[in-house]
Design a protein around this motif. Structure first.
Motif, PDB file in Angstrom:
ATOM      1  N   GLN A  20       0.817  -1.219   0.000  1.00 34.26           N
ATOM      2  CA  GLN A  20       0.000   0.000   0.000  1.00 34.26           C
ATOM      3  C   GLN A  20       0.853   1.274   0.000  1.00 34.26           C
ATOM      4  O   GLN A  20       0.411   2.319  -0.460  1.00 34.26           O
ATOM      5  CB  GLN A  20      -0.937   0.018   1.212  1.00 34.26           C
ATOM      6  CG  GLN A  20      -1.945  -1.112   1.225  1.00 34.26           C
ATOM      7  CD  GLN A  20      -2.910  -1.081   0.055  1.00 34.26           C
ATOM      8  OE1 GLN A  20      -3.253  -0.019  -0.458  1.00 34.26           O
ATOM      9  NE2 GLN A  20      -3.334  -2.257  -0.386  1.00 34.26           N
ATOM     10  N   TYR A  79      -5.705   0.818  -9.557  1.00 32.25           N
ATOM     11  CA  TYR A  79      -6.583   0.066  -8.649  1.00 32.25           C
ATOM     12  C   TYR A  79      -7.748  -0.497  -9.446  1.00 32.25           C
ATOM     13  O   TYR A  79      -8.364   0.205 -10.249  1.00 32.25           O
ATOM     14  CB  TYR A  79      -7.069   0.963  -7.511  1.00 32.25           C
ATOM     15  CG  TYR A  79      -5.949   1.284  -6.554  1.00 32.25           C
ATOM     16  CD1 TYR A  79      -5.739   0.490  -5.434  1.00 32.25           C
ATOM     17  CD2 TYR A  79      -5.082   2.342  -6.786  1.00 32.25           C
ATOM     18  CE1 TYR A  79      -4.705   0.757  -4.554  1.00 32.25           C
ATOM     19  CE2 TYR A  79      -4.036   2.609  -5.920  1.00 32.25           C
ATOM     20  CZ  TYR A  79      -3.857   1.814  -4.800  1.00 32.25           C
ATOM     21  OH  TYR A  79      -2.817   2.072  -3.946  1.00 32.25           O
ATOM     22  N   MET A  87     -11.311  -2.795  -3.813  1.00 26.03           N
ATOM     23  CA  MET A  87     -10.299  -2.225  -4.700  1.00 26.03           C
ATOM     24  C   MET A  87      -8.927  -2.785  -4.334  1.00 26.03           C
ATOM     25  O   MET A  87      -8.535  -2.753  -3.162  1.00 26.03           O
ATOM     26  CB  MET A  87     -10.273  -0.697  -4.582  1.00 26.03           C
ATOM     27  CG  MET A  87     -11.561  -0.033  -5.025  1.00 26.03           C
ATOM     28  SD  MET A  87     -11.973  -0.364  -6.753  1.00 26.03           S
ATOM     29  CE  MET A  87     -10.859   0.710  -7.581  1.00 26.03           C
ATOM     30  N   GLU A  88      -8.229  -3.330  -5.335  1.00 31.43           N
ATOM     31  CA  GLU A  88      -6.908  -3.906  -5.125  1.00 31.43           C
ATOM     32  C   GLU A  88      -5.903  -3.230  -6.049  1.00 31.43           C
ATOM     33  O   GLU A  88      -6.223  -2.921  -7.191  1.00 31.43           O
ATOM     34  CB  GLU A  88      -6.917  -5.400  -5.432  1.00 31.43           C
ATOM     35  CG  GLU A  88      -7.704  -6.234  -4.478  1.00 31.43           C
ATOM     36  CD  GLU A  88      -7.597  -7.715  -4.801  1.00 31.43           C
ATOM     37  OE1 GLU A  88      -7.356  -8.068  -5.976  1.00 31.43           O
ATOM     38  OE2 GLU A  88      -7.758  -8.514  -3.872  1.00 31.43           O
ATOM     39  N   PRO A  89      -4.672  -3.020  -5.550  1.00 26.98           N
ATOM     40  CA  PRO A  89      -3.663  -2.423  -6.420  1.00 26.98           C
ATOM     41  C   PRO A  89      -3.151  -3.432  -7.442  1.00 26.98           C
ATOM     42  O   PRO A  89      -2.941  -4.599  -7.129  1.00 26.98           O
ATOM     43  CB  PRO A  89      -2.556  -2.003  -5.454  1.00 26.98           C
ATOM     44  CG  PRO A  89      -2.720  -2.922  -4.281  1.00 26.98           C
ATOM     45  CD  PRO A  89      -4.178  -3.250  -4.197  1.00 26.98           C
TER      46      PRO A  89
END
Length: 118
Positions: A20, A79, A87-89
């Motif tokens: 993150q 994202y 939401m995922e990177p």
């Protein structure tokens, strides 16, 4: 110098808080495990971020056999929503392969063009 763009893939042991905190252009560390045939990617604090896209391993081995050196950095972070709506990177890596001394030579050439002494 050769450049490649590869996805950072998740793996067991990833430190999500470190993922993150990534930013574009961040330099990264890597480690190749010949036993598992994976390229592990770490931040500069040696926290595991994931593995390099698996289709790059044969290219990595081929270029390593030619005595090329590698550097990894973050190219892009976007994202995307996963199946659960979270939401995922998605992190794109910039992988550079270069011959020993190639970077120093390029820097010296630029310095010369700018009339700088090195």
């Amino acid at each position: 110098m050769k450049s490649f763009f590869k996805e950072l893939e998740p793996c067991i042991g990833v430190q999500q808080d470190a993922v993150q905190k990534l930013d574009c252009c961040d330099p990264l560390l890597f480690s190749f495990s010949s036993e598992r045939q994976v390229i592990q990617i770490f931040n500069l604090d040696h926290q595991l971020l994931g593995i390099c896209q698996q289709d790059f391993v044969p290219v990595f081995l081929n270029l390593s056999a030619q005595c090329l050196q590698f550097s990894f950095s973050v190219e892009e972070i976007r994202y995307e929503q996963n199946a659960d709506g979270i939401m995922e990177p998605k992190i794109l890596l910039n992988v550079a392969a270069y011959a020993p001394g190639e970077v120093e030579s390029a820097v010296a050439d630029v310095a010369c063009c700018l009339n700088l002494k090195v």
